[in-house]
Design an enzyme around this catalytic site. Structure first.
Site, mmCIF file in Angstrom:
data_model
loop_
_atom_site.group_PDB
_atom_site.id
_atom_site.type_symbol
_atom_site.label_atom_id
_atom_site.label_comp_id
_atom_site.label_asym_id
_atom_site.label_seq_id
_atom_site.Cartn_x
_atom_site.Cartn_y
_atom_site.Cartn_z
ATOM 1 C CE LYS A 153 41.075 35.839 41.781
ATOM 2 N NZ LYS A 153 40.175 36.987 41.436
ATOM 3 C CE1 TYR A 176 43.407 36.503 45.795
ATOM 4 C CE2 TYR A 176 45.524 35.462 45.336
ATOM 5 C CZ TYR A 176 44.500 36.321 44.964
ATOM 6 O OH TYR A 176 44.556 36.986 43.762
ATOM 7 C CB THR A 189 45.699 35.160 40.571
ATOM 8 O OG1 THR A 189 47.047 35.061 41.024
ATOM 9 C CG2 THR A 189 44.869 34.162 41.360
ATOM 10 C CG ASP A 190 50.812 34.087 38.909
ATOM 11 O OD1 ASP A 190 50.227 34.416 39.957
ATOM 12 O OD2 ASP A 190 51.974 34.450 38.634
ATOM 13 C CD GLU A 191 49.138 34.184 44.791
ATOM 14 O OE1 GLU A 191 48.615 33.551 45.726
ATOM 15 O OE2 GLU A 191 49.741 35.249 44.938
HETATM 16 P P1 NAD Z 1 42.696 45.169 45.477
HETATM 17 O O1 NAD Z 1 42.649 44.460 46.783
HETATM 18 O O2 NAD Z 1 43.632 46.323 45.310
HETATM 19 O O3 NAD Z 1 41.239 45.675 45.081
HETATM 20 C C1 NAD Z 1 40.093 44.898 45.259
HETATM 21 C C2 NAD Z 1 38.878 45.806 45.080
HETATM 22 O O4 NAD Z 1 37.714 44.978 45.189
HETATM 23 C C3 NAD Z 1 38.752 46.888 46.155
HETATM 24 O O5 NAD Z 1 38.411 48.120 45.557
HETATM 25 C C4 NAD Z 1 37.624 46.389 47.052
HETATM 26 O O6 NAD Z 1 36.890 47.438 47.670
HETATM 27 C C5 NAD Z 1 36.773 45.617 46.048
HETATM 28 N N1 NAD Z 1 35.952 44.582 46.690
HETATM 29 C C6 NAD Z 1 36.347 43.647 47.587
HETATM 30 N N2 NAD Z 1 35.304 42.886 47.971
HETATM 31 C C7 NAD Z 1 34.221 43.339 47.286
HETATM 32 C C8 NAD Z 1 32.859 42.952 47.238
HETATM 33 N N3 NAD Z 1 32.389 41.953 47.992
HETATM 34 N N4 NAD Z 1 32.029 43.631 46.413
HETATM 35 C C9 NAD Z 1 32.493 44.644 45.645
HETATM 36 N N5 NAD Z 1 33.761 45.074 45.668
HETATM 37 C C10 NAD Z 1 34.632 44.416 46.475
HETATM 38 O O7 NAD Z 1 43.001 44.038 44.392
HETATM 39 P P2 NAD Z 1 43.907 44.097 43.080
HETATM 40 O O8 NAD Z 1 45.311 43.824 43.452
HETATM 41 O O9 NAD Z 1 43.548 45.298 42.289
HETATM 42 O O10 NAD Z 1 43.368 42.792 42.330
HETATM 43 C C11 NAD Z 1 42.214 42.862 41.509
HETATM 44 C C12 NAD Z 1 41.918 41.490 40.954
HETATM 45 O O11 NAD Z 1 43.042 41.007 40.222
HETATM 46 C C13 NAD Z 1 41.646 40.428 42.034
HETATM 47 O O12 NAD Z 1 40.620 39.603 41.562
HETATM 48 C C14 NAD Z 1 42.959 39.653 42.138
HETATM 49 O O13 NAD Z 1 42.712 38.335 42.513
HETATM 50 C C15 NAD Z 1 43.456 39.742 40.709
HETATM 51 N N6 NAD Z 1 44.922 39.713 40.524
HETATM 52 C C16 NAD Z 1 45.732 40.563 41.219
HETATM 53 C C17 NAD Z 1 47.111 40.569 40.967
HETATM 54 C C18 NAD Z 1 48.036 41.511 41.692
HETATM 55 O O14 NAD Z 1 49.260 41.393 41.517
HETATM 56 N N7 NAD Z 1 47.557 42.465 42.464
HETATM 57 C C19 NAD Z 1 47.644 39.687 40.016
HETATM 58 C C20 NAD Z 1 46.777 38.805 39.339
HETATM 59 C C21 NAD Z 1 45.417 38.850 39.589
HETATM 60 O O1 DAU Z 2 50.737 36.347 41.523
HETATM 61 C C1 DAU Z 2 49.589 37.135 41.552
HETATM 62 C C2 DAU Z 2 49.269 37.510 42.981
HETATM 63 O O2 DAU Z 2 50.246 38.469 43.392
HETATM 64 C C3 DAU Z 2 47.867 38.076 43.149
HETATM 65 O O3 DAU Z 2 46.937 37.077 42.838
HETATM 66 C C4 DAU Z 2 47.636 38.584 44.569
HETATM 67 O O4 DAU Z 2 46.373 39.211 44.671
HETATM 68 C C5 DAU Z 2 48.722 39.594 44.895
HETATM 69 O O5 DAU Z 2 48.577 40.058 46.229
HETATM 70 C C6 DAU Z 2 50.106 38.978 44.695
HETATM 71 O O6 DAU Z 2 50.344 37.931 45.680
HETATM 72 P P1 DAU Z 2 51.765 37.749 46.406
HETATM 73 O O7 DAU Z 2 51.549 37.017 47.663
HETATM 74 O O8 DAU Z 2 52.787 37.252 45.444
HETATM 75 O O9 DAU Z 2 52.096 39.316 46.678
HETATM 76 P P2 DAU Z 2 52.680 40.082 47.950
HETATM 77 O O10 DAU Z 2 52.981 41.472 47.517
HETATM 78 O O11 DAU Z 2 51.844 39.879 49.171
HETATM 79 O O12 DAU Z 2 54.063 39.325 48.200
HETATM 80 C C7 DAU Z 2 55.058 39.249 47.181
HETATM 81 C C8 DAU Z 2 56.203 38.423 47.737
HETATM 82 O O13 DAU Z 2 56.854 39.175 48.769
HETATM 83 C C9 DAU Z 2 55.768 37.123 48.400
HETATM 84 O O14 DAU Z 2 56.756 36.137 48.151
HETATM 85 C C10 DAU Z 2 55.724 37.448 49.885
HETATM 86 C C11 DAU Z 2 56.816 38.495 50.026
HETATM 87 N N1 DAU Z 2 56.608 39.523 51.065
HETATM 88 C C12 DAU Z 2 55.418 40.181 51.101
HETATM 89 C C13 DAU Z 2 55.185 41.158 52.032
HETATM 90 C C14 DAU Z 2 53.853 41.875 52.089
HETATM 91 C C15 DAU Z 2 57.634 39.835 51.939
HETATM 92 O O15 DAU Z 2 58.726 39.248 51.890
HETATM 93 N N2 DAU Z 2 57.412 40.827 52.856
HETATM 94 C C16 DAU Z 2 56.214 41.472 52.968
HETATM 95 O O16 DAU Z 2 56.067 42.351 53.865
#
Ligand code: NAD
Ligand code: DAU
Length: 343
Positions: free
Chosen positions: A157, A153, A125-127
Site C-alpha cells: 500500500k 500488505y 491505509t494508516d498501516e
Molecule cells: P476488501 O478485501 O473487503 O475488498 C477488496 C475488493 O477489491 C474486493 O471486492 C475484491 O474483489 C476487489 N479486488 C481485489 N483485487 C482486485 C483486482 N486485481 N482487480 C479488481 N478488483 C479487485 O477490502 P476493504 O476492507 O473494503 O478495503 C478496501 C480498500 O480500503 C483497500 O484498498 C484497503 O487497503 C483500504 N483500507 C481498508 C481498511 C479496513 O479497515 N478494511 C482501512 C483503511 C484502508
Molecule cells: O488499519 C487499517 C487496516 O485495518 C486496513 O488497511 C486493512 O486492510 C484491514 O484489514 C485492517 O488491518 P488489521 O490487521 O488491523 O485488521 P484485522 O481485522 O485483520 O485485525 C485487527 C486486529 O485484531 C489485529 O491486531 C490482529 C487481531 N486479530 C485479527 C484476527 C483476524 C486477532 O487477534 N484475531 C484474529 O482472528
C-alpha cells in the site's frame, strides 16, 4: 459526473457505492471489481437495477480491459478501493499483494493519464505509518509521519502511495490519497477481527485472539470513512494526503469481550493463539487536517456503531453464512452469467 469505483464488491467500496448513489442520484457510478475471494456480488444486489449503476467484472491489472472501460465511460473521477486487504494473507503469500496493490494502481493511473480525469483518489491505509508504542499514548500518526511499514500488505500500500505521488509530480495527474484507520460495519468480510468474532460467537466457536490481545486499533464506522472520501474527491486539495480516523482506540481483547457481552456469550470462548508475525502494536490517527480543511468529523460513536454492526450480522446471517460455506462464490455465475463481464 461519471465515477469509476474499483473494488466496489468488497467491504468499504460497496458501502461507498451505496453512499454515492443515495447522495448523488444523478451521478453515473461504475463498479470495476475482479470478484476475488473478498468480492461478493450479492452485496450489490440492491443497486444492480439502478439505471445509473453498472457493474463490470475485471482485474485492475488488466491494462487492455481497463482502457476499454475508460474509452467507453470516460470517467471524471476514479476512486481506487481495489486491493488485497488482509494482512495475514500477505504474510502467507505477498505476490498477489504486489501485483494488485502496486501494479494495478499504476495501470489505473496510466488509464487516467491517457483518457484524462478530474481526480484519481487512492484509498490507502494508516498501516503505511507502521505502528506506535503502547507506552506513548501522546503519539499519533499525522500526514507528515514517515512511511515505515511492517507487513507485505502495508509495504504494497505504501508503494502504491509513492507511485500516486510520483504520477502527480511527474505527469501532473490530479490525485488525492486518504489514509484511514480500521473500519467496521455491514458487509465486512468475516476473516477480519470484528466480523470473525461475531460469526464465531454466534456459532459458539472459539474466538481467536492473537498474542495477548493488547494490540490497539483506532476503529471507525464505515459510513464515516465513505463521507470523508466523498468530501476529499469533491473538495480536497490536489496532491494532498488526508488522514481519517475516529479517535477511538481500543485493545483487541476489549472488543472481543464487548462482543461476547452484547451477544450474551461466555468469555470462555476466547482462545489465545500464536501472534501475527511482525504484529503492529498500536495505530492512532490524528485527523486534524481533514477536520480543519474539509470539516469532517466522525459521526457514529463506537458504542452505537458496534451495536448497529452486531444487529446487521444478526439480521443478515445468510450473507456471511454463504461466505463461510463458500457458496457466495457461485452467486455471480448463477445470477448474472457472463453479463457485463470483460473476462
Ligand atoms: P476488501 O478485501 O473487503 O475488498 C477488496 C475488493 O477489491 C474486493 O471486492 C475484491 O474483489 C476487489 N479486488 C481485489 N483485487 C482486485 C483486482 N486485481 N482487480 C479488481 N478488483 C479487485 O477490502 P476493504 O476492507 O473494503 O478495503 C478496501 C480498500 O480500503 C483497500 O484498498 C484497503 O487497503 C483500504 N483500507 C481498508 C481498511 C479496513 O479497515 N478494511 C482501512 C483503511 C484502508
Ligand atoms: O488499519 C487499517 C487496516 O485495518 C486496513 O488497511 C486493512 O486492510 C484491514 O484489514 C485492517 O488491518 P488489521 O490487521 O488491523 O485488521 P484485522 O481485522 O485483520 O485485525 C485487527 C486486529 O485484531 C489485529 O491486531 C490482529 C487481531 N486479530 C485479527 C484476527 C483476524 C486477532 O487477534 N484475531 C484474529 O482472528
Amino acid at each position: 459526473m461519471t465515477v469509476i469505483i474499483t473494488g466496489g464488491a468488497g467491504f468499504i467500496g460497496s458501502n461507498f457505492i451505496f453512499h454515492m448513489l443515495k447522495k448523488y442520484p444523478d451521478y453515473r457510478i461504475i463498479c470495476l471489481d475482479k470478484l476475488t475471494y473478498a468480492g461478493n456480488l450479492s452485496t450489490l444486489k440492491s443497486v444492480m437495477d439502478n439505471k445509473n449503476f453498472r457493474f463490470v467484472k475485471a482485474d485492475i491489472c488488466d491494462r487492455e480491459t481497463v482502457c476499454k472501460l475508460f474509452e467507453e465511460e470516460r470517467p471524471d473521477v476514479v476512486v481506487n478501493f481495489a486491493a488485497e486487504s488482509h494482512v495475514d494473507r500477505s504474510i502467507e503469500n505477498p505476490d498477489v499483494f504486489l501485483q494488485t496493490n502496486i501494479m494495478g494502481t499504476s495501470v489505473l493511473m496510466d488509464a487516467c493519464r491517457k483518457y484524462g480525469i478530474t481526480r484519481y483518489h487512492q484509498v490507502s491505509t494508516d498501516e503505511v505509518y507502521g505502528d506506535l508504542p503502547l507506552d506513548r499514548p501522546d503519539l499519533f500518526f499525522t500526514e507528515e509521519t514517515p512511511i515505515h511499514t511492517s507487513s507485505p500488505y502495508s509495504a504494497s500500500k505504501a508503494s502504491a502511495d509513492l507511485l500516486v505521488m510520483a504520477y502527480h509530480r511527474t505527469y501532473g495527474l490530479s490525485v488525492t490519497i486518504s489514509r484511514c484507520s480500521n473500519n467496521y460495519g455491514p458487509y465486512h468480510f468475516p476473516e477480519k477481527l470484528i466480523p470473525l468474532i461475531i460469526a464465531n460467537a454466534l456459532n459458539d466457536k472459539p474466538l481467536p485472539v492473537y498474542g495477548k490481545g493488547e494490540n490497539i486499533r483506532d476503529w471507525l464506522y464505515v459510513e464515516d470513512h465513505c463521507k470523508a472520501i466523498d468530501l476529499i474527491i469533491h473538495n480536497g486539495r490536489v496532491g494532498e494526503v488526508y488522514n481519517i480516523g475516529g479517535h477511538n482506540e481500543m485493545k483487541n481483547i476489549d472488543i472481543v469481550k464487548l462482543i461476547c457481552r452484547e451477544l450474551n456469550k461466555p468469555e470462555s470462548l476466547i482462545t489465545y493463539v500464536a501472534d501475527r508475525k511482525g504484529h503492529d502494536m498500536r495505530y492512532a490517527i490524528d485527523p486534524t487536517k481533514i477536520h480543519n480543511e474539509l470539516g469532517w468529523l466522525p459521526e457514529t460513536k463506537f458504542a452505537d456503531g458496534i451495536k448497529k454492526t452486531i444487529k446487521w450480522y444478526l439480521e443478515n446471517r445468510e450473507w456471511w453464512e454463504e461466505i463461510i460455506s463458500g457458496e457466495y462464490r457461485n452467486y455471480y455465475e448463477r445470477t448474472y452469467g457472463n453479463l457485463n463481464c470483460y473476462t
